[in-house]
Design a protein around this motif. Structure first.
Motif, PDB file in Angstrom:
ATOM      1  N   ASP A   1       0.795  -1.228   0.000  1.00  0.00           N
ATOM      2  CA  ASP A   1       0.000   0.000   0.000  1.00  0.00           C
ATOM      3  C   ASP A   1       0.826   1.276   0.000  1.00  0.00           C
ATOM      4  O   ASP A   1       0.382   2.312  -0.492  1.00  0.00           O
ATOM      5  CB  ASP A   1      -0.952   0.015   1.212  1.00  0.00           C
ATOM      6  CG  ASP A   1      -1.933  -1.142   1.173  1.00  0.00           C
ATOM      7  OD1 ASP A   1      -2.269  -1.586   0.059  1.00  0.00           O
ATOM      8  OD2 ASP A   1      -2.331  -1.611   2.249  1.00  0.00           O
ATOM      9  N   GLU A   2       2.017   1.240   0.558  1.00  0.00           N
ATOM     10  CA  GLU A   2       2.792   2.473   0.716  1.00  0.00           C
ATOM     11  C   GLU A   2       4.244   2.155   1.028  1.00  0.00           C
ATOM     12  O   GLU A   2       4.601   1.018   1.329  1.00  0.00           O
ATOM     13  CB  GLU A   2       2.204   3.304   1.870  1.00  0.00           C
ATOM     14  CG  GLU A   2       2.267   2.594   3.209  1.00  0.00           C
ATOM     15  CD  GLU A   2       1.654   3.395   4.328  1.00  0.00           C
ATOM     16  OE1 GLU A   2       1.788   4.627   4.326  1.00  0.00           O
ATOM     17  OE2 GLU A   2       1.037   2.777   5.220  1.00  0.00           O
ATOM     18  N   ASN A   3       5.060   3.200   0.956  1.00  0.00           N
ATOM     19  CA  ASN A   3       6.446   3.108   1.389  1.00  0.00           C
ATOM     20  C   ASN A   3       6.528   3.528   2.846  1.00  0.00           C
ATOM     21  O   ASN A   3       5.897   4.503   3.266  1.00  0.00           O
ATOM     22  CB  ASN A   3       7.340   4.018   0.552  1.00  0.00           C
ATOM     23  CG  ASN A   3       7.483   3.535  -0.878  1.00  0.00           C
ATOM     24  OD1 ASN A   3       7.102   2.412  -1.206  1.00  0.00           O
ATOM     25  ND2 ASN A   3       8.023   4.384  -1.736  1.00  0.00           N
ATOM     26  N   MET A   4       7.321   2.799   3.612  1.00  0.00           N
ATOM     27  CA  MET A   4       7.568   3.149   5.000  1.00  0.00           C
ATOM     28  C   MET A   4       9.068   3.264   5.206  1.00  0.00           C
ATOM     29  O   MET A   4       9.859   2.914   4.309  1.00  0.00           O
ATOM     30  CB  MET A   4       6.922   2.125   5.935  1.00  0.00           C
ATOM     31  CG  MET A   4       5.412   2.022   5.723  1.00  0.00           C
ATOM     32  SD  MET A   4       4.576   0.934   6.881  1.00  0.00           S
ATOM     33  CE  MET A   4       4.580   1.953   8.336  1.00  0.00           C
ATOM     34  N   TYR A   5       9.469   3.766   6.376  1.00  0.00           N
ATOM     35  CA  TYR A   5      10.875   4.126   6.577  1.00  0.00           C
ATOM     36  C   TYR A   5      11.385   3.571   7.898  1.00  0.00           C
ATOM     37  O   TYR A   5      10.620   3.347   8.838  1.00  0.00           O
ATOM     38  CB  TYR A   5      11.024   5.649   6.509  1.00  0.00           C
ATOM     39  CG  TYR A   5      10.559   6.200   5.190  1.00  0.00           C
ATOM     40  CD1 TYR A   5      11.434   6.325   4.116  1.00  0.00           C
ATOM     41  CD2 TYR A   5       9.220   6.537   4.987  1.00  0.00           C
ATOM     42  CE1 TYR A   5      10.999   6.779   2.886  1.00  0.00           C
ATOM     43  CE2 TYR A   5       8.769   6.992   3.755  1.00  0.00           C
ATOM     44  CZ  TYR A   5       9.667   7.111   2.705  1.00  0.00           C
ATOM     45  OH  TYR A   5       9.223   7.545   1.485  1.00  0.00           O
ATOM     46  N   THR A   6      12.684   3.323   7.950  1.00  0.00           N
ATOM     47  CA  THR A   6      13.269   2.727   9.139  1.00  0.00           C
ATOM     48  C   THR A   6      14.737   3.095   9.261  1.00  0.00           C
ATOM     49  O   THR A   6      15.377   3.449   8.264  1.00  0.00           O
ATOM     50  CB  THR A   6      13.136   1.187   9.092  1.00  0.00           C
ATOM     51  OG1 THR A   6      13.626   0.626  10.318  1.00  0.00           O
ATOM     52  CG2 THR A   6      13.911   0.604   7.919  1.00  0.00           C
TER      53      THR A   6
END
Length: 233
Positions: free
Chosen positions: A102-107
């Motif tokens: 659904d989307e890009n996430m960050y870490t």
């Protein structure tokens, strides 16, 4: 006593919320790249105290405090060598990007995995695809040597919110980011959590004492109210 009761209840509730923040920090002390949170409180409504004849005085009575927000401290943790080719750490600002359906996430966590998907080996994290500096999933065509992992730097880190599983979600539709040019990606390294256990223990003891004090006030106010009600019968 009614005022004392509700003020103490507000204080105890704030203590509980603060304890939740501290507990989450302590639970993630060994989570790579984890960023600790700090609770921010604000005062509740103040009211003027009336004198013996009902006149308003300059004295004010508070109603306690509440947890206003919890801010993430993005200070970098210590970097340490693992020797694992699919482990990565960022020396400097920025985040790794992970693509989900659904989307890009960050870490900031960099313990990636080499995963076979339909015959191709992708670099993955928490079930998502790690992206390169062209915002494309990384395919390990020639093994794990010289992997080019993208580092995404946000103009304002407050545009991100902790989502769980050591991931951040963009909460501002107008958030701006760019590819970081001054941060360095270190292969074979991981970043430690920036949680300081001694600091969290001091906060924990302070909160426990405050919660006990508020609990005593609640109990005392309740006993006085019961005494007053029994005398008025």
């Amino acid at each position: 006593m009614i005022r004392a009761y509700y003020t103490a209840v507000n204080g105890a509730t704030g203590n509980q919320n603060y304890l939740d923040v501290i507990s989450n920090n302590m639970a993630n002390i060994q989570t790579e790249g984890f960023k600790k949170s700090k609770a921010e409180f604000s005062d509740l409504l103040y009211t003027n105290i009336r004198g013996n004849e009902g006149e308003i005085t300059n004295l004010k009575a508070g109603s306690g405090s509440r947890l206003n927000k919890s801010d993430v401290n993005f200070q970098q943790g210590a970097l340490y060598s693992t020797g694992v080719q699919t482990d990565f750490a960022i020396a400097g600002d920025g985040f790794f990007a992970v693509q989900f359906e659904d989307e890009n996430m960050y870490t900031r966590g960099g313990s990636f995995k080499a995963t076979n998907v339909d015959g191709e080996i992708f670099l993955t994290y928490q079930g998502g695809y790690v992206l390169n500096d062209e915002e494309e999933p990384i395919i390990l065509e020639n093994g794990a040597d010289n992997i080019s992992v993208g580092v995404f730097k946000f103009a304002n880190n407050s545009d991100l919110a902790q989502e769980g599983s050591n991931l951040y979600r963009v909460i501002n539709e107008d958030a701006e980011y760019s590819m970081s040019e001054d941060s360095r990606v270190m292969q074979g390294f991981l970043e430690s959590s920036n949680v300081d256990m001694a600091e969290e223990m001091v906060r924990l003891l302070t909160i426990q004492r405050s919660f006990q004090l508020n609990s005593n006030v609640i109990q005392t106010a309740d006993e006085i109210e019961q005494t007053i009600n029994s005398l008025s019968r």
